[in-house]
Motif scaffolding. Structure first.
Motif, PDB file in Angstrom:
ATOM      1  N   PHE A 266       8.962 -41.958  -7.956  1.00  0.00           N
ATOM      2  CA  PHE A 266       9.991 -42.515  -8.998  1.00  0.00           C
ATOM      3  C   PHE A 266       9.424 -43.308 -10.157  1.00  0.00           C
ATOM      4  O   PHE A 266       9.566 -43.076 -11.143  1.00  0.00           O
TER       5      PHE A 266
ATOM      6  N   PHE B 249       8.228 -40.297 -18.127  1.00  0.00           N
ATOM      7  CA  PHE B 249       9.533 -40.134 -19.180  1.00  0.00           C
ATOM      8  C   PHE B 249       8.974 -41.358 -20.234  1.00  0.00           C
ATOM      9  O   PHE B 249       9.461 -41.045 -21.670  1.00  0.00           O
ATOM     10  N   LYS B 250       8.731 -42.440 -19.989  1.00  0.00           N
ATOM     11  CA  LYS B 250       8.537 -43.665 -21.071  1.00  0.00           C
ATOM     12  C   LYS B 250       7.289 -43.064 -21.735  1.00  0.00           C
ATOM     13  O   LYS B 250       7.583 -43.442 -23.107  1.00  0.00           O
TER      14      LYS B 250
ATOM     15  N   THR C 217       9.220 -42.025 -13.882  1.00  0.00           N
ATOM     16  CA  THR C 217       9.751 -42.863 -14.877  1.00  0.00           C
ATOM     17  C   THR C 217       8.535 -43.226 -15.837  1.00  0.00           C
ATOM     18  O   THR C 217       8.937 -43.264 -17.185  1.00  0.00           O
ATOM     19  N   TYR C 218       7.486 -43.701 -15.647  1.00  0.00           N
ATOM     20  CA  TYR C 218       6.455 -43.761 -16.190  1.00  0.00           C
ATOM     21  C   TYR C 218       6.066 -42.750 -17.444  1.00  0.00           C
ATOM     22  O   TYR C 218       5.947 -42.604 -18.674  1.00  0.00           O
TER      23      TYR C 218
ATOM     24  N   LEU D 202      17.463 -44.053 -20.749  1.00  0.00           N
ATOM     25  CA  LEU D 202      16.561 -44.394 -19.827  1.00  0.00           C
ATOM     26  C   LEU D 202      17.051 -44.175 -18.374  1.00  0.00           C
ATOM     27  O   LEU D 202      16.631 -43.609 -17.437  1.00  0.00           O
TER      28      LEU D 202
ATOM     29  N   LYS E 275      17.842 -40.677 -17.247  1.00  0.00           N
ATOM     30  CA  LYS E 275      16.671 -39.987 -16.878  1.00  0.00           C
ATOM     31  C   LYS E 275      16.224 -40.596 -15.473  1.00  0.00           C
ATOM     32  O   LYS E 275      15.829 -39.645 -14.652  1.00  0.00           O
ATOM     33  N   MET E 276      16.377 -41.840 -15.093  1.00  0.00           N
ATOM     34  CA  MET E 276      16.112 -42.437 -13.960  1.00  0.00           C
ATOM     35  C   MET E 276      17.040 -41.656 -12.753  1.00  0.00           C
ATOM     36  O   MET E 276      16.331 -41.250 -11.800  1.00  0.00           O
TER      37      MET E 276
END
Length: 138
Positions: free
Chosen positions: A24, A31-32, A28-29, A54, A57-58
């Motif tokens: 996870f 995506f960021k 997330t990283y 965000l 996405k998460m």
């Protein structure tokens, strides 16, 4: 009630939980990392559009990870499906953002605080996550 079963499987729970949380965080990283602006700075300054995007996405990632955990035959299977799902979500995000809306820079709209666009993109991420999660059930 026999608690010995739960004690015997506690190690599996903890291992899968740890691996899922690492996946996870990695997802997330990623995506960021592909976002052209600092989501952290935008959220700190009160940009709700970025927060919604965000969060979507998460949430999409969590749905996929949940399905991967439920259907994985082992940890390697879980990791493989998680990475496939992350890649699919990134590709579909790029397709939606850059192909279907060629005349609008959605990233710029979100950065400028357009809540409707942030909510739309976050919602799309959740929907894509649901589709990918359903297909992991092979």
């Amino acid at each position: 009630m026999d608690f010995s079963y739960y004690l015997q499987t506690l190690d599996h729970f903890l291992i899968y939980l740890a691996v899922s949380l690492v996946l996870f965080i990695m997802g997330t990283y990623i995506f960021k990392w592909i976002t052209p602006y600092s989501e952290r700075d935008q959220i700190r300054s009160g940009n709700s559009a970025v927060a919604l995007k965000l969060l979507g996405k998460m949430a999409g990632l969590v749905v996929v990870l949940q399905s991967a955990v439920l259907h994985a035959i082992n940890l390697v299977d879980l990791v493989i499906w998680a990475f496939i799902a992350i890649i699919v979500q990134i590709v579909l995000h790029i397709v939606i953002e850059y192909v279907f809306t060629r005349n609008t820079n959605l990233a710029k709209e979100v950065e400028n605080g357009n809540v409707a666009v942030g909510l739309f993109l976050g919602g799309v991420s959740v929907l894509v996550g649901l589709i990918v999660a359903a297909n992991i059930s092979f």
